[in-house]
Design a protein around this motif. Structure first.
Motif, PDB file in Angstrom:
ATOM      1  N   LYS A 167       0.839  -1.199   0.000  1.00 30.99           N
ATOM      2  CA  LYS A 167       0.000   0.000   0.000  1.00 30.99           C
ATOM      3  C   LYS A 167       0.875   1.250   0.000  1.00 30.99           C
ATOM      4  O   LYS A 167       1.933   1.282   0.610  1.00 30.99           O
ATOM      5  N   SER A 168       0.366   2.288  -0.651  1.00 32.20           N
ATOM      6  CA  SER A 168       1.092   3.552  -0.764  1.00 32.20           C
ATOM      7  C   SER A 168       0.833   4.444   0.450  1.00 32.20           C
ATOM      8  O   SER A 168      -0.309   4.543   0.916  1.00 32.20           O
ATOM      9  N   TYR A 169       1.908   5.083   0.953  1.00 28.71           N
ATOM     10  CA  TYR A 169       1.809   6.016   2.077  1.00 28.71           C
ATOM     11  C   TYR A 169       2.739   7.194   1.839  1.00 28.71           C
ATOM     12  O   TYR A 169       3.704   7.101   1.076  1.00 28.71           O
ATOM     13  N   ASP A 170       2.468   8.292   2.526  1.00 25.58           N
ATOM     14  CA  ASP A 170       3.349   9.458   2.518  1.00 25.58           C
ATOM     15  C   ASP A 170       4.216   9.383   3.770  1.00 25.58           C
ATOM     16  O   ASP A 170       3.778   9.720   4.866  1.00 25.58           O
ATOM     17  N   VAL A 171       5.432   8.923   3.588  1.00 22.74           N
ATOM     18  CA  VAL A 171       6.337   8.728   4.716  1.00 22.74           C
ATOM     19  C   VAL A 171       7.281   9.925   4.829  1.00 22.74           C
ATOM     20  O   VAL A 171       7.654  10.516   3.817  1.00 22.74           O
ATOM     21  N   HIS A 172       7.624  10.306   6.050  1.00 21.85           N
ATOM     22  CA  HIS A 172       8.565  11.400   6.291  1.00 21.85           C
ATOM     23  C   HIS A 172       9.680  10.868   7.189  1.00 21.85           C
ATOM     24  O   HIS A 172       9.464  10.640   8.373  1.00 21.85           O
ATOM     25  N   ASN A 173      10.838  10.666   6.581  1.00 24.04           N
ATOM     26  CA  ASN A 173      12.017  10.188   7.301  1.00 24.04           C
ATOM     27  C   ASN A 173      13.154  11.178   7.115  1.00 24.04           C
ATOM     28  O   ASN A 173      13.360  11.692   6.014  1.00 24.04           O
ATOM     29  N   SER A 174      13.895  11.396   8.180  1.00 21.63           N
ATOM     30  CA  SER A 174      15.159  12.117   8.094  1.00 21.63           C
ATOM     31  C   SER A 174      16.270  11.073   8.067  1.00 21.63           C
ATOM     32  O   SER A 174      16.204  10.070   8.773  1.00 21.63           O
ATOM     33  N   VAL A 175      17.291  11.332   7.237  1.00 22.59           N
ATOM     34  CA  VAL A 175      18.384  10.380   7.078  1.00 22.59           C
ATOM     35  C   VAL A 175      19.707  11.125   7.084  1.00 22.59           C
ATOM     36  O   VAL A 175      19.825  12.227   6.534  1.00 22.59           O
ATOM     37  N   ALA A 176      20.709  10.503   7.714  1.00 22.90           N
ATOM     38  CA  ALA A 176      22.079  11.001   7.672  1.00 22.90           C
ATOM     39  C   ALA A 176      22.972   9.842   7.256  1.00 22.90           C
ATOM     40  O   ALA A 176      22.797   8.711   7.724  1.00 22.90           O
ATOM     41  N   LEU A 177      23.928  10.127   6.362  1.00 25.11           N
ATOM     42  CA  LEU A 177      24.825   9.099   5.831  1.00 25.11           C
ATOM     43  C   LEU A 177      26.279   9.516   6.002  1.00 25.11           C
ATOM     44  O   LEU A 177      26.631  10.673   5.760  1.00 25.11           O
ATOM     45  N   ALA A 178      27.107   8.556   6.401  1.00 27.83           N
ATOM     46  CA  ALA A 178      28.558   8.740   6.476  1.00 27.83           C
ATOM     47  C   ALA A 178      29.199   7.381   6.251  1.00 27.83           C
ATOM     48  O   ALA A 178      28.550   6.344   6.402  1.00 27.83           O
ATOM     49  N   ASN A 179      30.451   7.395   5.905  1.00 27.00           N
ATOM     50  CA  ASN A 179      31.166   6.135   5.706  1.00 27.00           C
ATOM     51  C   ASN A 179      32.256   5.952   6.742  1.00 27.00           C
ATOM     52  O   ASN A 179      32.884   6.918   7.179  1.00 27.00           O
ATOM     53  N   SER A 180      32.490   4.695   7.073  1.00 31.12           N
ATOM     54  CA  SER A 180      33.673   4.263   7.811  1.00 31.12           C
ATOM     55  C   SER A 180      34.302   3.200   6.931  1.00 31.12           C
ATOM     56  O   SER A 180      33.828   2.056   6.890  1.00 31.12           O
ATOM     57  N   GLY A 181      35.303   3.599   6.170  1.00 32.65           N
ATOM     58  CA  GLY A 181      35.869   2.698   5.182  1.00 32.65           C
ATOM     59  C   GLY A 181      34.849   2.383   4.115  1.00 32.65           C
ATOM     60  O   GLY A 181      34.154   3.261   3.616  1.00 32.65           O
ATOM     61  N   TYR A 182      34.719   1.111   3.807  1.00 35.79           N
ATOM     62  CA  TYR A 182      33.825   0.655   2.758  1.00 35.79           C
ATOM     63  C   TYR A 182      32.358   0.631   3.207  1.00 35.79           C
ATOM     64  O   TYR A 182      31.453   0.592   2.392  1.00 35.79           O
TER      65      TYR A 182
ATOM     66  N   GLN B  83      28.932   2.041   4.760  1.00 33.75           N
ATOM     67  CA  GLN B  83      28.174   3.265   4.991  1.00 33.75           C
ATOM     68  C   GLN B  83      27.305   3.076   6.238  1.00 33.75           C
ATOM     69  O   GLN B  83      26.698   2.026   6.419  1.00 33.75           O
ATOM     70  N   VAL B  84      27.273   4.095   7.073  1.00 34.56           N
ATOM     71  CA  VAL B  84      26.405   4.118   8.246  1.00 34.56           C
ATOM     72  C   VAL B  84      25.242   5.048   7.924  1.00 34.56           C
ATOM     73  O   VAL B  84      25.455   6.169   7.475  1.00 34.56           O
ATOM     74  N   GLU B  85      24.031   4.561   8.157  1.00 32.08           N
ATOM     75  CA  GLU B  85      22.831   5.354   7.927  1.00 32.08           C
ATOM     76  C   GLU B  85      22.106   5.526   9.253  1.00 32.08           C
ATOM     77  O   GLU B  85      21.849   4.547   9.950  1.00 32.08           O
ATOM     78  N   LEU B  86      21.794   6.762   9.591  1.00 31.75           N
ATOM     79  CA  LEU B  86      20.960   7.065  10.747  1.00 31.75           C
ATOM     80  C   LEU B  86      19.597   7.481  10.217  1.00 31.75           C
ATOM     81  O   LEU B  86      19.514   8.286   9.281  1.00 31.75           O
ATOM     82  N   ILE B  87      18.525   6.940  10.817  1.00 35.01           N
ATOM     83  CA  ILE B  87      17.165   7.175  10.340  1.00 35.01           C
ATOM     84  C   ILE B  87      16.302   7.614  11.502  1.00 35.01           C
ATOM     85  O   ILE B  87      16.284   6.952  12.543  1.00 35.01           O
ATOM     86  N   GLN B  88      15.576   8.711  11.309  1.00 34.73           N
ATOM     87  CA  GLN B  88      14.578   9.137  12.289  1.00 34.73           C
ATOM     88  C   GLN B  88      13.252   9.287  11.566  1.00 34.73           C
ATOM     89  O   GLN B  88      13.162  10.022  10.576  1.00 34.73           O
ATOM     90  N   THR B  89      12.233   8.586  12.056  1.00 32.68           N
ATOM     91  CA  THR B  89      10.897   8.745  11.474  1.00 32.68           C
ATOM     92  C   THR B  89      10.296  10.035  12.017  1.00 32.68           C
ATOM     93  O   THR B  89      10.464  10.371  13.187  1.00 32.68           O
ATOM     94  N   ARG B  90       9.600  10.758  11.149  1.00 34.94           N
ATOM     95  CA  ARG B  90       9.020  12.045  11.530  1.00 34.94           C
ATOM     96  C   ARG B  90       7.493  12.046  11.488  1.00 34.94           C
ATOM     97  O   ARG B  90       6.877  13.045  11.841  1.00 34.94           O
ATOM     98  N   ASN B  91       6.900  10.954  11.021  1.00 36.04           N
ATOM     99  CA  ASN B  91       5.446  10.842  11.069  1.00 36.04           C
ATOM    100  C   ASN B  91       5.086   9.397  11.402  1.00 36.04           C
ATOM    101  O   ASN B  91       5.960   8.555  11.585  1.00 36.04           O
ATOM    102  N   ASP B  92       3.818   9.105  11.468  1.00 32.86           N
ATOM    103  CA  ASP B  92       3.381   7.777  11.896  1.00 32.86           C
ATOM    104  C   ASP B  92       2.977   6.898  10.714  1.00 32.86           C
ATOM    105  O   ASP B  92       2.256   5.928  10.878  1.00 32.86           O
ATOM    106  N   ALA B  93       3.449   7.231   9.515  1.00 35.71           N
ATOM    107  CA  ALA B  93       3.147   6.392   8.359  1.00 35.71           C
ATOM    108  C   ALA B  93       3.735   4.999   8.589  1.00 35.71           C
ATOM    109  O   ALA B  93       4.816   4.860   9.159  1.00 35.71           O
TER     110      ALA B  93
END
Length: 179
Positions: A50-65, A67-77
């Motif tokens: 099912k389709s939803y309108d999701v609001h996520n904040s994301v931050a990306l950085a690498n440690s060598g090969y 990638q580290v992703e940090l995710i914060q949900t901003r709505n209740d989708a």
């Protein structure tokens, strides 16, 4: 190495406070710089088909090969991130494999008995799928297409991490339409 998809390329952490997470990872862990997007532009987002309108904040950085992703949900989708948090979890939620042969790799995973739970697209040729199978927290598998601008952005992020001296630890996401 996964016998299905090659090396793990990303570790995805669900956090309550992404700004505090970036600060911790850069100051304490020495990982950075962080490329931050307060609202990831996800197209064709689906959860359980099912389709939803999701609001996520994301931050990306690498440690060598990796990638580290940090995710914060901003709505209740509905999302696997929301489900993870509602189960009382924080921290490692998924591992991601990157592919330039998304359709073939997706078909292979489906043939192996995996099922799609969450999917969408970030930029041209930037599809992603999260599979429903999870043995314990942190074992969700994401298949992420890296043929287009998303892949070029990932290369830019990895390059920025090489010889990073700790300066300018927080940077905006590159404009996917421009890379």
């Amino acid at each position: 190495m996964s016998r299905f998809l090659g090396p793990i390329r990303q570790l995805g952490y669900v956090v309550d406070d992404i700004e505090a997470g970036m600060d911790h990872w850069s100051r304490v862990m020495g990982v950075g710089p962080w490329f931050y997007n307060p609202r990831v532009p996800i197209e064709d987002y689906r959860y359980d088909g099912k389709s939803y309108d999701v609001h996520n904040s994301v931050a990306l950085a690498n440690s060598g090969y990796i990638q580290v992703e940090l995710i914060q949900t901003r709505n209740d989708a509905p999302s696997m991130y929301r489900d993870f948090m509602q189960a009382g979890h924080r921290g490692l939620q998924h591992i991601a494999y990157w592919t330039e042969t998304f359709d073939a790799d997706l078909a292979r995973m489906l043939d192996e008995g995996f099922t799609e739970k969450m999917s969408g697209c970030v930029g041209k040729n930037g599809r992603f799928t999260y599979f429903a199978q999870e043995a314990h927290p942190g074992t969700v598998i994401e298949l992420s297409e890296v043929m287009g601008p998303k892949g070029r952005m990932f290369d830019l992020i990895r390059s920025a991490s090489e010889n990073w001296d700790g300066s300018d630890p927080l940077r905006p996401f590159p404009d996917l339409a421009a890379i």
